[in-house]
Motif scaffolding. Structure first.
Motif, PDB file in Angstrom:
ATOM      1  N   ILE A 154      -8.415  45.117  67.044  1.00 13.23           N
ATOM      2  CA  ILE A 154      -9.029  46.086  66.135  1.00 13.23           C
ATOM      3  C   ILE A 154     -10.529  46.158  66.394  1.00 13.23           C
ATOM      4  O   ILE A 154     -11.147  45.172  66.831  1.00 13.23           O
ATOM      5  CB  ILE A 154      -8.751  45.697  64.663  1.00 13.23           C
ATOM      6  N   VAL A 155     -11.097  47.334  66.149  1.00 20.66           N
ATOM      7  CA  VAL A 155     -12.545  47.519  66.200  1.00 20.66           C
ATOM      8  C   VAL A 155     -13.114  47.153  64.825  1.00 20.66           C
ATOM      9  O   VAL A 155     -12.632  47.635  63.803  1.00 20.66           O
ATOM     10  CB  VAL A 155     -12.903  48.977  66.552  1.00 20.66           C
ATOM     11  N   THR A 156     -14.103  46.288  64.808  1.00 17.96           N
ATOM     12  CA  THR A 156     -14.700  45.854  63.555  1.00 17.96           C
ATOM     13  C   THR A 156     -15.690  46.906  63.039  1.00 17.96           C
ATOM     14  O   THR A 156     -16.004  47.883  63.720  1.00 17.96           O
ATOM     15  CB  THR A 156     -15.458  44.536  63.749  1.00 17.96           C
ATOM     16  N   ARG A 157     -16.190  46.650  61.851  1.00 17.91           N
ATOM     17  CA  ARG A 157     -17.198  47.556  61.278  1.00 17.91           C
ATOM     18  C   ARG A 157     -18.426  47.624  62.181  1.00 17.91           C
ATOM     19  O   ARG A 157     -18.962  48.707  62.425  1.00 17.91           O
ATOM     20  CB  ARG A 157     -17.593  47.084  59.884  1.00 17.91           C
ATOM     21  N   ALA A 158     -18.857  46.461  62.709  1.00 19.57           N
ATOM     22  CA  ALA A 158     -19.988  46.465  63.638  1.00 19.57           C
ATOM     23  C   ALA A 158     -19.639  47.224  64.915  1.00 19.57           C
ATOM     24  O   ALA A 158     -20.468  47.918  65.498  1.00 19.57           O
ATOM     25  CB  ALA A 158     -20.399  45.025  63.971  1.00 19.57           C
ATOM     26  N   GLY A 159     -18.383  47.109  65.352  1.00 13.95           N
ATOM     27  CA  GLY A 159     -17.947  47.773  66.571  1.00 13.95           C
ATOM     28  C   GLY A 159     -17.864  49.280  66.452  1.00 13.95           C
ATOM     29  O   GLY A 159     -17.874  49.997  67.462  1.00 13.95           O
TER      30      GLY A 159
END
Length: 255
Positions: free
Chosen positions: A215-220
């Motif tokens: 998954i792509v994180t919020r930072a990502g």
């Protein structure tokens, strides 16, 4: 926990700022193939820099939930990334399964016949058995599930040596601190581990599959490479690397 997060933040934030630098938190069962995956990704995206940290999925979950600036999370299960999405710490639209793991009984002790399967744990010669932490490591959770299924959990508990993650559990076996380990198939099938010890694939009937999620994180979400890396995990090149290292594969996605 706060002290560890401060150290983690300081380390990651000291990296050179670059739009082409990707910070990846990867489950420890990927330790033997994550460098190959990163190298294959760099072939597709020349100039990309991939910085990888490996460890227990549950620990990364806690760190990302508390703001650790990883761009991509490669968990050894689907639960942790799904929960991050629910908490708003990751982008649920990017969640995808990238591999399916299996567990094995593994030993370096020539006196022990792993072909007996989990029944070998009843052998009085087996004084120590290594598993990952069931509270933070999905493979440790899977080990506990098969032991409970076979009515062995209570009997084996006094002999357990608990690793922080599946890689540490494997190290306990390699160093002789445990005679047996319930570890990932990816650990023992990795090319660099060829011929080290003997293993027996554990029947996973009646227990949940170890479906692993990226998954792509919020930072990502602010780093274009993050979503591209997650999509890359479904590419023929990435799937070949994962399969070569002992992972089963989810159905190919149509991107």
């Amino acid at each position: 926990m706060k002290k560890l997060l401060v150290i983690l933040f300081a380390t990651l934030l000291s990296l050179p700022a670059s739009a082409a630098t990707l910070l990846v938190a990867a489950a420890s069962d990927l330790a033997y193939c994550i460098d190959d995956l990163a190298a294959a990704f760099r072939k597709e995206v020349p100039g990309a820099v991939v910085k990888v940290s490996t460890g227990a999925s549950g620990n990364f979950f806690a760190q990302i939930r508390n703001g650790a600036p990883f761009h991509v999370f490669l968990s050894a299960d689907m639960m942790y990334p799904t929960e991050l999405a629910k908490l708003g710490a990751a982008d649920g639209a990017t969640l995808r399964p990238y591999a399916v793991g299996r567990i094995v009984l593994w030993t370096l002790d020539p006196r022990l016949d792993v072909g007996q399967g989990l029944a070998l744990l009843r052998d009085p010669r087996v004084a120590r058995v290594a598993i990952g932490n069931p509270d933070t490591a999905p493979y440790g959770r899977a080990a506990r599930a098969v032991l409970e299924r076979d009515k062995l959990w209570e009997a084996v508990q006094p002999r357990l040596v608990i690793g922080e993650n599946i890689a540490q559990a494997a190290q306990f076996v390699q160093t002789g601190n445990a005679q047996l380990g319930i570890v990932s198939l990816a650990t023992v099938r990795a090319p660099r581990m060829a011929g080290v010890g003997r293993y027996h694939l554990i029947d996973d009937k009646g227990v949940a599959p170890i479906e692993q999620g990226a998954i792509v994180t919020r930072a990502g979400s602010r780093e274009a490479l993050a979503a591209r890396f997650v999509r890359f995990l479904g590419s023929p090149a990435a799937r070949a690397i994962l399969e070569r290292n002992g992972f089963s594969l989810p159905a190919a996605a149509n991107d």
